[in-house]
Design a protein around this motif. Structure first.
Motif, short mmCIF file in Angstrom:
data_model
loop_
_atom_site.label_atom_id
_atom_site.label_comp_id
_atom_site.label_asym_id
_atom_site.label_seq_id
_atom_site.Cartn_x
_atom_site.Cartn_y
_atom_site.Cartn_z
N GLY A 135 -60.92 -39.16 57.95
CA GLY A 135 -60.24 -38.08 58.66
C GLY A 135 -59.36 -37.27 57.74
N THR A 136 -58.69 -37.95 56.80
CA THR A 136 -57.85 -37.25 55.83
C THR A 136 -58.69 -36.42 54.88
N THR A 137 -59.79 -37.00 54.41
CA THR A 137 -60.60 -36.27 53.44
C THR A 137 -61.33 -35.10 54.09
N ILE A 138 -61.74 -35.25 55.34
CA ILE A 138 -62.34 -34.10 56.04
C ILE A 138 -61.29 -33.00 56.22
N ALA A 219 -48.55 -46.09 44.52
CA ALA A 219 -47.56 -45.02 44.37
C ALA A 219 -47.86 -44.18 43.13
N LEU A 220 -48.24 -44.82 42.03
CA LEU A 220 -48.54 -44.09 40.80
C LEU A 220 -49.77 -43.21 40.96
N VAL A 221 -50.82 -43.76 41.53
CA VAL A 221 -52.07 -43.00 41.68
C VAL A 221 -51.88 -41.81 42.62
N ASN A 222 -51.21 -42.05 43.75
CA ASN A 222 -51.02 -40.94 44.69
C ASN A 222 -50.01 -39.93 44.16
N GLY A 223 -49.03 -40.41 43.39
CA GLY A 223 -48.10 -39.48 42.74
C GLY A 223 -48.83 -38.53 41.81
N LEU A 264 -67.61 -43.89 49.63
CA LEU A 264 -68.23 -44.85 48.71
C LEU A 264 -67.32 -46.05 48.48
N ALA A 265 -66.02 -45.80 48.29
CA ALA A 265 -65.09 -46.90 48.07
C ALA A 265 -65.01 -47.82 49.28
N GLY A 266 -65.13 -47.24 50.49
CA GLY A 266 -65.11 -48.06 51.69
C GLY A 266 -66.24 -49.07 51.72
N ARG A 267 -67.36 -48.74 51.09
CA ARG A 267 -68.49 -49.66 51.04
C ARG A 267 -68.40 -50.66 49.90
N ALA A 312 -59.68 -39.78 42.92
CA ALA A 312 -58.33 -40.06 43.42
C ALA A 312 -58.36 -40.80 44.75
N PHE A 313 -59.22 -40.36 45.66
CA PHE A 313 -59.27 -40.99 46.97
C PHE A 313 -60.08 -42.28 46.95
N GLY A 314 -61.06 -42.38 46.05
CA GLY A 314 -61.78 -43.63 45.91
C GLY A 314 -60.89 -44.75 45.41
#
Length: 390
Positions: A135-138, A219-223, A264-267, A312-314
């Motif tokens: 939902g966020t990525t869409i 926190a680092l990755v999302n920053g 992809l990461a979800g799988r 980033a999102f993966g």
């Protein structure tokens, strides 16, 4: 996957659009409200700060509330503050509306993560989180570029009105599709109060070193992501010298990549988290460096926006899943821990990016800063023997 999970993802889409859309609106807000670009960027930091505060607080307050009522209340307040934000000419008031919106958004996400993971088998947490984060990525694919397009044609206020309208079908979906606590109690044959550990016991999970490691990496990755994403619009128009209508195109490329990465990461994340974090983290570091070097080239900018969104999102989605695995004794609070940690990064990222803008590096400064943040996360991950993945 149960239908209520997809209905929750619809609401996450509406809220995600609000969280990310300022990446395309900041220049126009700065001009109309007579503030600097860095001050307009602080709206993103304020939203993230509200998420950091709101996630654990709202999750704690609502942990024994009926989940359907909690989710609906959060959405109604979210609509109200967006209507107020769309009508105000005062930057300080707009800042307040972003904080309030973030607090209720955090509460919604914390409850939604708990509700969604309770609907599937314990070993499918990453899959269900992939749907929710979808939902966020869409929102990045359609909502954020759509908001930027509305801003270009009608002004930034139109984007706020659009978010408020998007939440209305989400409210209907939650009311009609999310089971109430009473239904779950009847299905389980016992009370939810009996099943839940005490709040103190759930908070004690924060003493687990493995959980703290995962939250810190998140926190680092999302920053790093928000450090550059918050200032992507001026990179498109000033560094790459493209027209304003290219801003939604680049944002859409980032969003499409985000959807691909989190799907992809979800799988993969349930069974191959170490590979996702190590290989994905290394590629993400290289991607931020490449953006800093090649942002002036339009084709490279669009391609890198897609790649960086995916990476980033993966990587980020994998870390959220690992946080839930690392807090098995916090069934109602684990989602809030992950939400808070990622929004520590989302709050700090734009601030770090704003400081980088003031250096001689100019608009490429945030990309270099993002590379440094990811490098730090990768070094910690490797130095701890990839413990975050287990």
């Amino acid at each position: 996957m149960p239908l209520p999970v997809y209905l929750l993802a619809l609401a996450v889409f509406a809220m995600g659009t609000s969280e990310f859309m300022l990446a395309g609106l900041a220049p126009d807000i700065a001009a109309e409200l007579h503030v600097s670009l860095a001050q307009a960027g602080s709206l993103t930091s304020a939203f993230a700060a509200g998420m950091v505060l709101g996630a654990p607080v709202m999750a704690a307050l609502s942990r024994r509330w009926p989940r359907r009522a909690s989710l609906t209340t959060f959405l109604v307040v979210f609509v109200a503050v967006h209507v107020l934000g769309a009508r105000t000419d005062n930057f300080a008031l707009l800042l307040v509306t972003r904080i309030v919106a973030a607090v209720v958004n955090a509460g919604f996400l914390a409850v939604a993560v708990t509700a969604a993971t309770a609907l599937v088998a314990p070993d499918r947490k990453a899959r269900v989180l992939g749907v929710l984060l979808g939902g966020t990525t869409i929102a990045c694919v359609a909502g954020v570029p759509g908001g930027a397009l509305l801003e270009t044609v009608f002004g930034w206020r139109a984007a706020f009105w659009a978010v408020a309208l998007l939440c209305l079908p989400a409210i209907a979906g939650v009311l009609g599709g999310v089971p109430g606590v009473a239904a779950r109690r009847e299905h389980a044959g016992r009370t939810e109060r009996t099943r839940l550990p005490g709040l103190r016991a759930e908070l004690a999970q924060l003493r687990r070193p493995g959980l703290l490691l995962v939250l810190g990496l998140g926190a680092l990755v999302n920053g790093a992501t928000f450090c550059t994403f918050s200032y992507l619009a001026p990179v498109v128009t000033d560094t790459a010298r493209l027209g304003p209508l290219w801003v939604p195109v680049v944002l859409a490329a980032f969003g499409i990549g985000s959807f691909a990465g989190v799907s992809l990461a979800g799988r993969l994340a349930d069974r191959h988290a170490a590979a996702v974090l190590t290989l994905g983290g290394g590629a993400l570091l290289a991607g931020w460096v490449a953006l800093a070097l090649a942002a002036a080239r339009p084709a490279a900018l669009v391609g890198l926006a897609f790649l960086l969104g995916a990476l980033a999102f993966g990587v980020g989605g994998t870390l959220i899943a690992r946080a839930l695995y690392r807090a098995p004794g916090a069934p109602t609070m684990a989602g809030s821990y992950a939400t808070a940690s990622f929004n520590v990064g989302a709050a700090a990222g734009p601030a770090i990016g704003g400081l980088a803008l003031a250096t001689p590096l100019g608009l490429t400064g945030p990309s270099w800063a993002s590379a440094v943040l990811v490098a730090a996360a990768l070094l910690v991950h490797l130095a701890t023997g990839r413990a975050a993945a287990y």
